[in-house]
Design an enzyme around this catalytic site. Structure first.
Site, PDB file in Angstrom:
ATOM      1  N   HIS A 121     -33.122  12.996  84.635  1.00 52.91           N
ATOM      2  CA  HIS A 121     -33.211  13.032  85.967  1.00 52.91           C
ATOM      3  C   HIS A 121     -31.471  12.630  86.294  1.00 52.91           C
ATOM      4  O   HIS A 121     -31.373  11.633  86.272  1.00 52.91           O
ATOM      5  CB  HIS A 121     -34.089  11.961  86.687  1.00 52.91           C
ATOM      6  CG  HIS A 121     -35.514  12.393  86.622  1.00 52.91           C
ATOM      7  ND1 HIS A 121     -35.823  13.505  87.359  1.00 52.91           N
ATOM      8  CD2 HIS A 121     -36.521  11.853  86.046  1.00 52.91           C
ATOM      9  CE1 HIS A 121     -37.301  13.430  87.092  1.00 52.91           C
ATOM     10  NE2 HIS A 121     -37.715  12.766  86.325  1.00 52.91           N
ATOM     11  N   ASN A 162     -40.898  20.035  75.937  1.00 57.52           N
ATOM     12  CA  ASN A 162     -41.704  19.240  75.121  1.00 57.52           C
ATOM     13  C   ASN A 162     -42.130  20.197  74.175  1.00 57.52           C
ATOM     14  O   ASN A 162     -42.188  21.480  74.114  1.00 57.52           O
ATOM     15  CB  ASN A 162     -42.834  18.439  75.733  1.00 57.52           C
ATOM     16  CG  ASN A 162     -43.900  19.547  76.025  1.00 57.52           C
ATOM     17  OD1 ASN A 162     -44.778  19.890  75.208  1.00 57.52           O
ATOM     18  ND2 ASN A 162     -43.781  20.001  77.452  1.00 57.52           N
ATOM     19  N   VAL A 163     -42.180  19.640  72.736  1.00 56.51           N
ATOM     20  CA  VAL A 163     -42.811  20.570  71.768  1.00 56.51           C
ATOM     21  C   VAL A 163     -43.868  19.717  71.187  1.00 56.51           C
ATOM     22  O   VAL A 163     -43.628  18.345  70.905  1.00 56.51           O
ATOM     23  CB  VAL A 163     -41.704  20.784  70.827  1.00 56.51           C
ATOM     24  CG1 VAL A 163     -41.115  21.975  71.143  1.00 56.51           C
ATOM     25  CG2 VAL A 163     -40.957  19.800  70.104  1.00 56.51           C
ATOM     26  N   HIS A 201     -36.980  19.360  82.002  1.00 55.73           N
ATOM     27  CA  HIS A 201     -37.932  18.952  80.993  1.00 55.73           C
ATOM     28  C   HIS A 201     -38.179  19.818  79.793  1.00 55.73           C
ATOM     29  O   HIS A 201     -37.881  21.045  79.877  1.00 55.73           O
ATOM     30  CB  HIS A 201     -39.299  18.957  81.872  1.00 55.73           C
ATOM     31  CG  HIS A 201     -40.624  19.160  80.976  1.00 55.73           C
ATOM     32  ND1 HIS A 201     -41.239  20.143  80.845  1.00 55.73           N
ATOM     33  CD2 HIS A 201     -41.333  18.074  80.347  1.00 55.73           C
ATOM     34  CE1 HIS A 201     -42.343  20.001  80.085  1.00 55.73           C
ATOM     35  NE2 HIS A 201     -42.324  18.784  79.890  1.00 55.73           N
ATOM     36  N   GLY A 215     -55.810   7.386  76.120  1.00 51.91           N
ATOM     37  CA  GLY A 215     -55.529   5.691  75.828  1.00 51.91           C
ATOM     38  C   GLY A 215     -54.206   5.539  75.380  1.00 51.91           C
ATOM     39  O   GLY A 215     -53.883   4.380  74.875  1.00 51.91           O
ATOM     40  N   GLY A 216     -53.229   6.397  75.534  1.00 46.76           N
ATOM     41  CA  GLY A 216     -51.716   6.275  75.549  1.00 46.76           C
ATOM     42  C   GLY A 216     -51.348   5.287  76.212  1.00 46.76           C
ATOM     43  O   GLY A 216     -51.847   4.587  77.067  1.00 46.76           O
ATOM     44  N   HIS A 252     -32.375  31.011  81.557  1.00 46.77           N
ATOM     45  CA  HIS A 252     -33.257  32.217  80.963  1.00 46.77           C
ATOM     46  C   HIS A 252     -32.659  33.001  79.753  1.00 46.77           C
ATOM     47  O   HIS A 252     -33.479  33.495  78.933  1.00 46.77           O
ATOM     48  CB  HIS A 252     -33.765  32.929  81.950  1.00 46.77           C
ATOM     49  CG  HIS A 252     -34.813  32.498  82.719  1.00 46.77           C
ATOM     50  ND1 HIS A 252     -36.213  32.459  82.612  1.00 46.77           N
ATOM     51  CD2 HIS A 252     -34.734  31.643  83.988  1.00 46.77           C
ATOM     52  CE1 HIS A 252     -36.625  31.702  83.446  1.00 46.77           C
ATOM     53  NE2 HIS A 252     -35.897  31.225  84.364  1.00 46.77           N
ATOM     54  N   HIS A 285     -50.883  23.607  95.781  1.00 53.99           N
ATOM     55  CA  HIS A 285     -51.165  22.878  97.344  1.00 53.99           C
ATOM     56  C   HIS A 285     -49.882  23.238  98.130  1.00 53.99           C
ATOM     57  O   HIS A 285     -49.811  23.004  99.313  1.00 53.99           O
ATOM     58  CB  HIS A 285     -51.574  21.604  97.421  1.00 53.99           C
ATOM     59  CG  HIS A 285     -50.484  20.453  96.730  1.00 53.99           C
ATOM     60  ND1 HIS A 285     -50.379  20.643  95.250  1.00 53.99           N
ATOM     61  CD2 HIS A 285     -49.703  19.885  96.969  1.00 53.99           C
ATOM     62  CE1 HIS A 285     -49.383  19.812  94.969  1.00 53.99           C
ATOM     63  NE2 HIS A 285     -48.834  19.155  95.808  1.00 53.99           N
TER      64      HIS A 285
END
Length: 306
Positions: free
Chosen positions: A97, A109-110, A107, A259-260, A146, A176
């Site tokens: 941010h 992630n792998v 963002h 439960g992380g 891209h 929404h």
């Protein structure tokens, strides 16, 4: 468990190290706080958070490697036969941010999952991707982003980028609100059809492409002057980021259901955010152009920009 697990873990921990070292250099002096944690049900990880930097108002790069009994519902949407299986999951996830509203939030992630049930052979799959959330519209930035995504996918087939670009547009979509979270990127999940070596190679291609996709945009925009108007719009648009992460994001849901560590799961949220009732952009403004032209799926690599 899968024979390639150690190799994947080594790549992921190395990726976290490289990402943090690079962002510390780019930021100009701030350092990531390192916070190792253990999960009561098995495994743990290390969260790294940088705050109050010259570039990043807040950024997080987390590594986790957790295991347990009973794969949560968020991880079995496409594989209902694995409900209740024992699992092992590892991954790297980041959210940046920036302070300057002209620098996009991003963002990436792998991740790698292994699941076992009833003595059957272990099921495994890879997932991940990266996406970009600008607050002010620059077509050249979206195209560059891209182009980098397409280049990462290219060695794996001409159909890979369009397929995973479309998946990203559909996944990072606020139903929404009727809008995308940003200009997208690529997203993939449940990847094992290529076999382990090729699937793992694709994971690495995505992880390794991120900095080359993001940093040129940072350097173009980080010195752009801004005022209170731009800052307030940034905080308002960050509210959409919060809405997506808390309502739709599978990673957030998996982390909480399994439960992380809550602080590590929610470090993706922005440090400051603003909600405003029934806000509308001023006609003809850059804010209107963002909300009108950028928050829908587009072919950014088409000659006319989609």
């Amino acid at each position: 468990m899968h024979a390639g697990k150690a190799e994947v873990r080594d790549y992921l921990t190395g990726l976290q190290e490289r990402l943090c070292a690079t962002l510390e250099r780019v930021d100009g002096g701030a350092r990531f706080r390192r916070d190792a944690w253990q999960r009561p049900g098995g495994g743990g990880g290390e969260s790294r958070v940088l705050r109050h930097g010259e570039l990043l108002e807040q950024g997080g790069v987390g590594f986790s490697h957790v295991m347990g009994e009973g794969l949560p519902p968020s991880a079995t949407q496409a594989r209902p036969e694995l409900a209740g299986a024992s699992f092992e999951a590892m991954g790297v996830s980041l959210v940046f941010h920036p302070l300057n509203p002209y620098v996009p939030t991003t963002h990436m992630n792998v991740r790698f999952f292994i699941a076992e049930k009833d003595g059957a052979p272990a099921a495994w799959w890879f997932g991940g991707g990266f996406d970009l959330t600008p607050f002010y519209p620059y077509d050249e930035d979206a195209r560059h982003w891209h182009e980098a995504a397409r280049a990462a996918c290219a060695p794996f087939g001409a159909d890979v980028y369009p397929r995973y670009k479309d998946w990203c547009d559909r996944y990072f979509y606020l139903k929404h609100r009727g809008e995308t979270r940003g200009v997208g990127g690529i997203f993939f999940d449940d990847l094992n059809a290529w076999g382990f070596e090729r699937s793992f190679a694709f994971l690495r291609a995505v992880g390794d492409a991120f900095l080359g996709a993001y940093l040129p945009i940072v350097e173009r925009r980080r010195a752009t002057p801004y005022g209170e108007r731009e800052r307030q719009f940034q905080l308002y648009r960050r509210g959409r980021y919060v809405e997506f992460n808390l309502v739709y994001d599978r990673g957030t849901t998996f982390g909480l259901q399994s439960g992380g560590r809550t602080e590590s799961i929610l470090m993706s949220l922005p440090p400051l955010v603003r909600f405003e009732y029934d806000w509308h952009a001023e006609e003809g403004s850059a804010e209107e152009r963002l909300t009108r032209d950028y928050l829908r799926p587009r072919d950014w690599l088409a000659p006319d920009g989609g």
